[in-house]
Design a protein around this motif. Sequence first.
Motif, short mmCIF file in Angstrom:
data_model
loop_
_atom_site.label_atom_id
_atom_site.label_comp_id
_atom_site.label_asym_id
_atom_site.label_seq_id
_atom_site.Cartn_x
_atom_site.Cartn_y
_atom_site.Cartn_z
N LEU A 79 0.98 -1.20 -0.11
CA LEU A 79 0.01 -0.08 0.19
C LEU A 79 0.89 1.18 0.11
O LEU A 79 1.76 1.39 0.89
CB LEU A 79 -0.90 0.06 1.14
N LEU A 80 0.86 1.93 -1.02
CA LEU A 80 1.77 3.07 -1.29
C LEU A 80 1.00 4.28 -1.36
O LEU A 80 -0.25 4.48 -1.84
CB LEU A 80 2.64 2.94 -2.54
N GLU A 81 1.72 5.57 -0.84
CA GLU A 81 1.00 6.73 -1.05
C GLU A 81 1.80 8.00 -1.19
O GLU A 81 3.08 7.88 -0.40
CB GLU A 81 0.16 6.87 0.27
N PRO A 82 1.66 8.84 -2.26
CA PRO A 82 2.67 9.94 -2.31
C PRO A 82 2.69 10.83 -1.00
O PRO A 82 1.80 11.12 -0.29
CB PRO A 82 2.18 10.90 -3.21
N VAL A 83 3.95 10.88 -0.69
CA VAL A 83 4.38 11.97 0.66
C VAL A 83 5.10 13.18 0.31
O VAL A 83 5.21 14.09 1.17
CB VAL A 83 4.87 10.97 1.69
N ARG A 84 5.75 13.02 -0.82
CA ARG A 84 6.54 14.46 -0.98
C ARG A 84 7.24 14.57 -2.49
O ARG A 84 7.34 13.26 -3.08
CB ARG A 84 7.88 14.78 0.05
N TYR A 85 7.43 15.65 -2.88
CA TYR A 85 7.93 15.72 -4.31
C TYR A 85 9.60 15.86 -3.92
O TYR A 85 9.92 16.61 -3.01
CB TYR A 85 7.47 17.25 -4.90
#
Length: 185
Positions: A79-85
């Motif tokens: 389970l992955l989720e964007p956290v920063r650029y």
Amino acid sequence: MSATATVVDDERLRIFLALELPHDVAEALTRWRGRHLSGLRAVPGFHVTLAFLGSRRRQELDGILAALRMEAAVSGRPLLEPVRYRETRSVAMVVLDDRGGEATALADRLHGRLERLGVYRREARAWLPHVTVARFRERPRLAPPLPETGPFAPSAAAAFLSRLHPSGARYEVLESCSLGLKPGG
């Protein structure tokens, strides 16, 4: 990315193993990149690289694919989720939170199996789950908002062939493997 690749027996192959992104996530990243990174060179396809093997002999491919199949079969769906650029000296990426550590565990097991095959050398830095979204010659120092993908769960890992061209790399799937579910996963 394109359909399944074909290779000739004596060819050297530029190979990487990666998690394939769900179609809706790839579409959301494409729209986000168009809005926030439009001046940068787009990458040919979105994925989460598990291991970059570089140039390998064609004869090594069967062992590499077997390693991918074995580890994908015993892996739960991460389970992955964007956290920063983030920007490095040549790429823009979206760093992902690996909730539960399933993607990190898969990468670690693959690295060990590929090292034992003699086709991979683990990097000194820790593996970082991310999606490369663009390339550049000069660092643009952007600060875009995060893409609105929400959490997502890749269901497959693949071996990719990267063919270099004057216009940039082209990725072709050599083999895609469904991620199995570990007991309790």
